[in-house]
Design a protein around this motif. Structure first.
Motif, PDB file in Angstrom:
ATOM      1  N   ALA A 159       0.841  -1.192   0.000  1.00  0.00           N
ATOM      2  CA  ALA A 159       0.000   0.000   0.000  1.00  0.00           C
ATOM      3  C   ALA A 159       0.874   1.238   0.000  1.00  0.00           C
ATOM      4  N   LEU A 160       0.381   2.281  -0.650  1.00  0.00           N
ATOM      5  CA  LEU A 160       1.080   3.561  -0.716  1.00  0.00           C
ATOM      6  C   LEU A 160       0.443   4.545   0.244  1.00  0.00           C
ATOM      7  N   GLY A 161       1.258   5.404   0.831  1.00  0.00           N
ATOM      8  CA  GLY A 161       0.721   6.421   1.730  1.00  0.00           C
ATOM      9  C   GLY A 161       1.790   7.416   2.118  1.00  0.00           C
ATOM     10  N   ARG A 162       1.375   8.443   2.796  1.00  0.00           N
ATOM     11  CA  ARG A 162       2.296   9.471   3.270  1.00  0.00           C
ATOM     12  C   ARG A 162       2.187   9.603   4.785  1.00  0.00           C
ATOM     13  N   TRP A 163       3.315   9.811   5.427  1.00  0.00           N
ATOM     14  CA  TRP A 163       3.326  10.133   6.843  1.00  0.00           C
ATOM     15  C   TRP A 163       2.946  11.601   7.023  1.00  0.00           C
ATOM     16  N   GLN A 164       2.100  11.838   8.010  1.00  0.00           N
ATOM     17  CA  GLN A 164       1.700  13.195   8.369  1.00  0.00           C
ATOM     18  C   GLN A 164       2.157  13.470   9.804  1.00  0.00           C
ATOM     19  N   HIS A 165       2.684  14.640  10.017  1.00  0.00           N
ATOM     20  CA  HIS A 165       3.119  15.051  11.356  1.00  0.00           C
ATOM     21  C   HIS A 165       2.508  16.425  11.610  1.00  0.00           C
ATOM     22  N   GLU A 166       1.425  16.436  12.358  1.00  0.00           N
ATOM     23  CA  GLU A 166       0.706  17.689  12.547  1.00  0.00           C
ATOM     24  C   GLU A 166       0.062  17.715  13.929  1.00  0.00           C
ATOM     25  N   ALA A 167       0.104  18.898  14.549  1.00  0.00           N
ATOM     26  CA  ALA A 167      -0.504  19.101  15.869  1.00  0.00           C
ATOM     27  C   ALA A 167      -0.024  18.066  16.880  1.00  0.00           C
ATOM     28  N   GLY A 168       1.225  17.654  16.754  1.00  0.00           N
ATOM     29  CA  GLY A 168       1.781  16.696  17.698  1.00  0.00           C
ATOM     30  C   GLY A 168       1.477  15.246  17.390  1.00  0.00           C
ATOM     31  N   ALA A 169       0.688  14.977  16.337  1.00  0.00           N
ATOM     32  CA  ALA A 169       0.343  13.606  15.958  1.00  0.00           C
ATOM     33  C   ALA A 169       1.155  13.182  14.753  1.00  0.00           C
ATOM     34  N   SER A 170       1.563  11.913  14.748  1.00  0.00           N
ATOM     35  CA  SER A 170       2.277  11.332  13.613  1.00  0.00           C
ATOM     36  C   SER A 170       1.533  10.090  13.158  1.00  0.00           C
ATOM     37  N   TYR A 171       1.140  10.077  11.882  1.00  0.00           N
ATOM     38  CA  TYR A 171       0.394   8.927  11.373  1.00  0.00           C
ATOM     39  C   TYR A 171       0.650   8.757   9.886  1.00  0.00           C
ATOM     40  N   TRP A 172       0.521   7.511   9.431  1.00  0.00           N
ATOM     41  CA  TRP A 172       0.642   7.154   8.021  1.00  0.00           C
ATOM     42  C   TRP A 172      -0.732   6.736   7.538  1.00  0.00           C
ATOM     43  N   GLN A 173      -1.203   7.373   6.472  1.00  0.00           N
ATOM     44  CA  GLN A 173      -2.517   7.077   5.910  1.00  0.00           C
ATOM     45  C   GLN A 173      -2.331   6.435   4.545  1.00  0.00           C
ATOM     46  N   SER A 174      -2.880   5.246   4.354  1.00  0.00           N
ATOM     47  CA  SER A 174      -2.700   4.539   3.090  1.00  0.00           C
ATOM     48  C   SER A 174      -3.741   4.959   2.066  1.00  0.00           C
ATOM     49  N   ASP A 175      -3.451   4.609   0.820  1.00  0.00           N
ATOM     50  CA  ASP A 175      -4.480   4.664  -0.209  1.00  0.00           C
ATOM     51  C   ASP A 175      -5.350   3.414  -0.080  1.00  0.00           C
ATOM     52  N   SER A 176      -6.308   3.257  -0.967  1.00  0.00           N
ATOM     53  CA  SER A 176      -7.135   2.056  -0.974  1.00  0.00           C
ATOM     54  C   SER A 176      -6.368   0.933  -1.665  1.00  0.00           C
ATOM     55  N   PHE A 177      -6.410  -0.259  -1.099  1.00  0.00           N
ATOM     56  CA  PHE A 177      -5.695  -1.400  -1.668  1.00  0.00           C
ATOM     57  C   PHE A 177      -6.447  -2.668  -1.320  1.00  0.00           C
ATOM     58  N   ALA A 178      -6.056  -3.753  -1.968  1.00  0.00           N
ATOM     59  CA  ALA A 178      -6.733  -5.036  -1.792  1.00  0.00           C
ATOM     60  C   ALA A 178      -5.763  -6.074  -1.273  1.00  0.00           C
ATOM     61  N   ARG A 179      -6.317  -7.075  -0.587  1.00  0.00           N
ATOM     62  CA  ARG A 179      -5.504  -8.194  -0.102  1.00  0.00           C
ATOM     63  C   ARG A 179      -6.381  -9.442  -0.008  1.00  0.00           C
ATOM     64  N   PRO A 180      -5.768 -10.623   0.129  1.00  0.00           N
ATOM     65  CA  PRO A 180      -6.563 -11.857   0.183  1.00  0.00           C
ATOM     66  C   PRO A 180      -7.400 -11.949   1.451  1.00  0.00           C
ATOM     67  N   LEU A 181      -8.301 -12.911   1.445  1.00  0.00           N
ATOM     68  CA  LEU A 181      -9.098 -13.216   2.627  1.00  0.00           C
ATOM     69  C   LEU A 181      -8.168 -13.368   3.826  1.00  0.00           C
TER      70      LEU A 181
END
Length: 359
Positions: free
Chosen positions: A196-218
């Motif tokens: 999955a592709l995504g960008r790390w965000q660092h804002e207002a003291g929070a750090s998180y990585w948000q992915s794009d939409s992706f698929a995976r097996p059951l």
């Protein structure tokens, strides 16, 4: 492989009347006949939760870092020793005449996550389970130790493997890789699971990585209870906390309709918590890895060779009644002391029957 776990009980300070009327996160589960969660049924040995913020969490907030340096520190902060809890619930059905699966899933683990590789554009994190159980008499078992999943982080990747369904993965170019981190997740036997592709965000003291939409097996947690869909598609968010990290998921369960098109049949929410622990003996996990590391390095190299040589791969779970994971796990112990040439040959011969190049 089914991961042992325990049922988790949640205590809330809401008055009982609030439960009688329902609550947003208890939708469909607040009646007297609410089903017991499925998943783990064991109890883990007591653990001491870390109270102080981890230095790796503070390091992400240091001044004078480039964006990439801050992202790298956030990824490295995912390593450590954790008690993990896994919780999933189907929140709605999206097609007529399909009953919602009203049994939530809950499980747990204690695991060791360590940095397998740290290079300028790639970070590999390996998970190893070290679990001790409490029996009905209160006695604590010897540790159950096993290699778990792996996550690789790649800065500004040129290509990505996308899951197409029917055990088929396809390599595609990345259109706009600037500032992007690819998270590649591998199954317990190091076979590809999803990227999955995504960008790390660092804002207002929070750090998180948000992915794009992706698929995976059951997912493994559904193998034994569902056969009405074969793709789980959604978005993930990984958020650092002072004493761990959260892995939140919003998923759709997809099946192929009569025209061959994919159709979402249900929505699912998941939350995995990684809470740092202290004083827990992870030595058995380190010893397992030290003993088997050469074999797993050869297994990683073989999967990497296949992905470099082909743009389409079909990967079977089972051949002649033997699961791929069971064969490779047995091999990791069987040839742990062999020479490098023997290990590479045996690994190649073991993986080959499970692969069909599609290009």
């Amino acid at each position: 492989m089914r991961i042992p776990g325990c049922c988790l009980l949640f205590v809330c300070c809401l008055p009982m009347a609030a439960f009688a009327e329902g609550y947003v996160f208890s939708y469909g589960f607040d009646g007297a006949d609410a089903p017991e969660p499925r998943g783990g049924t064991t109890r883990g040995a007591p653990v001491d939760m870390a109270a102080a913020p981890d230095p790796r969490f503070d390091a992400v907030r240091a001044a004078d870092l480039t964006a990439k340096q801050r992202d790298r520190r956030a990824i490295l902060a995912l390593a450590g020793e954790f008690k993990t809890t896994f919780e999933f619930v189907e929140t709605a059905t999206l097609v007529p005449d399909l009953a919602r699966d009203d049994q939530p899933y809950r499980s747990w683990a204690t695991e060791y996550v360590f940095v397998l590789e740290d290079s300028p554009d790639r970070i590999r994190l390996q998970h190893v389970l070290v679990m001790r159980f409490v029996d009905d008499d209160g006695d604590i078992s010897d540790p159950m130790v096993t290699k778990h999943w792996r996550q690789d982080w790649h800065w500004q990747p040129e290509r990505i493997w996308r899951y197409q369904g029917d055990r088929r993965w396809v390599s595609e170019p990345v259109d706009d890789p600037e500032g992007v981190w690819k998270q590649a997740v591998y199954q317990v036997d190091d076979a590809p699971r999803y990227e999955a592709l995504g960008r790390w965000q660092h804002e207002a003291g929070a750090s998180y990585w948000q992915s794009d939409s992706f698929a995976r097996p059951l997912p493994r947690r559904e193998h034994s209870v569902r056969d009405d869909y074969d793709i789980l598609a959604g978005r993930h968010r990984i958020t650092l906390t002072p004493t761990g990290w959260l892995h939140a998921q919003e998923n759709h369960k997809l099946r192929r309709d009569d025209n061959g098109d994919r159709q979402a049949i249900a929505a699912e929410t998941g939350l995995n918590r990684y809470q740092r622990i202290e004083g827990f003996d992870m030595t058995p996990g380190r010893e397992l890895w030290d003993r088997q590391s050469a074999v797993w390095a050869a297994i990683r190299a073989e999967w990497r060779r296949l992905q470099q040589q082909h743009e389409v791969l079909e990967i079977r779970r089972e051949v002649d009644g033997q699961s791929r994971f069971a064969r490779l796990f047995g091999l990791a112990e069987e040839i742990a002391e062999a020479d490098d040439e023997t290990i590479a040959r045996r690994v190649r011969d073991a993986i080959r029957p499970y692969i069909t190049p599609g290009d």
